[in-house]
Scaffold this motif. Structure first.
Motif, PDB file in Angstrom:
ATOM      1  N   THR A  50       0.856  -1.193   0.000  1.00 21.70           N
ATOM      2  CA  THR A  50       0.000   0.000   0.000  1.00 21.70           C
ATOM      3  C   THR A  50       0.891   1.240   0.000  1.00 21.70           C
ATOM      4  O   THR A  50       2.082   1.172   0.335  1.00 21.70           O
ATOM      5  CB  THR A  50      -0.941   0.044   1.217  1.00 21.70           C
ATOM      6  N   LEU A  51       0.307   2.365  -0.355  1.00 19.83           N
ATOM      7  CA  LEU A  51       1.068   3.621  -0.378  1.00 19.83           C
ATOM      8  C   LEU A  51       1.615   3.965   0.999  1.00 19.83           C
ATOM      9  O   LEU A  51       2.745   4.440   1.131  1.00 19.83           O
ATOM     10  CB  LEU A  51       0.181   4.750  -0.905  1.00 19.83           C
ATOM     11  N   PRO A  71      -1.754   1.488  -6.894  1.00 17.36           N
ATOM     12  CA  PRO A  71      -1.844   2.498  -5.828  1.00 17.36           C
ATOM     13  C   PRO A  71      -2.884   2.189  -4.741  1.00 17.36           C
ATOM     14  O   PRO A  71      -3.782   2.975  -4.478  1.00 17.36           O
ATOM     15  CB  PRO A  71      -2.191   3.775  -6.599  1.00 17.36           C
ATOM     16  N   TRP A  72      -2.756   1.019  -4.096  1.00 11.66           N
ATOM     17  CA  TRP A  72      -3.627   0.698  -2.967  1.00 11.66           C
ATOM     18  C   TRP A  72      -3.330   1.651  -1.817  1.00 11.66           C
ATOM     19  O   TRP A  72      -2.197   2.067  -1.616  1.00 11.66           O
ATOM     20  CB  TRP A  72      -3.350  -0.706  -2.443  1.00 11.66           C
ATOM     21  N   THR A  73      -4.347   1.950  -1.040  1.00  8.13           N
ATOM     22  CA  THR A  73      -4.151   2.601   0.255  1.00  8.13           C
ATOM     23  C   THR A  73      -4.533   1.573   1.299  1.00  8.13           C
ATOM     24  O   THR A  73      -5.163   0.559   0.991  1.00  8.13           O
ATOM     25  CB  THR A  73      -5.041   3.854   0.410  1.00  8.13           C
ATOM     26  N   ASN A  78      -8.289  -2.591   2.937  1.00 12.23           N
ATOM     27  CA  ASN A  78      -9.124  -3.145   3.998  1.00 12.23           C
ATOM     28  C   ASN A  78     -10.586  -3.236   3.576  1.00 12.23           C
ATOM     29  O   ASN A  78     -11.288  -4.163   3.979  1.00 12.23           O
ATOM     30  CB  ASN A  78      -8.986  -2.323   5.282  1.00 12.23           C
ATOM     31  N   GLN A  79     -11.065  -2.302   2.753  1.00 16.26           N
ATOM     32  CA  GLN A  79     -12.444  -2.371   2.261  1.00 16.26           C
ATOM     33  C   GLN A  79     -12.640  -3.602   1.385  1.00 16.26           C
ATOM     34  O   GLN A  79     -13.653  -4.285   1.489  1.00 16.26           O
ATOM     35  CB  GLN A  79     -12.806  -1.103   1.488  1.00 16.26           C
ATOM     36  N   ILE A  80     -11.671  -3.881   0.529  1.00 20.45           N
ATOM     37  CA  ILE A  80     -11.753  -5.063  -0.332  1.00 20.45           C
ATOM     38  C   ILE A  80     -11.744  -6.345   0.510  1.00 20.45           C
ATOM     39  O   ILE A  80     -12.448  -7.293   0.224  1.00 20.45           O
ATOM     40  CB  ILE A  80     -10.571  -5.097  -1.340  1.00 20.45           C
TER      41      ILE A  80
END
Length: 85
Positions: A50-51, A71-73, A78-80
């Motif tokens: 994650t970034l 570009p995951w945060t 966590n939502q996925i």
């Protein structure tokens, strides 16, 4: 396996399971707690970071090696995952 810039330096390899969708900042913080000598160069290997994880690693003068650059945060990851870590 390592760039010649790392010769004559202690290098720590941190490898995360490739099945993990993305390594989050929480995962990196857990790994950092396990590294006893903080005066080493750490190379982090994972499928994706994650970034926020990359930011922490860079601040600690580490280097990331990911199979996928996306570009995951921490939040989007966590939502996925359904809100779990």
């Amino acid at each position: 396996m390592v760039n010649k810039n790392y010769y004559e330096r202690i290098v720590t390899f941190v490898c995360f399971p490739v099945e993990k969708m993305a390594v989050t900042s929480k995962n990196v913080e857990k790994a950092l707690k396990k590294i006893k000598n903080q005066n080493v160069t750490a190379l982090y290997f994972a499928r994706c970071f994650t970034l926020e994880a990359i930011k922490i690693i860079n601040e600690k003068h580490g280097v990331t090696f990911g199979l996928i650059e996306y570009p995951w945060t921490d939040d989007s990851c966590n939502q996925i995952r359904g809100g779990t870590e």
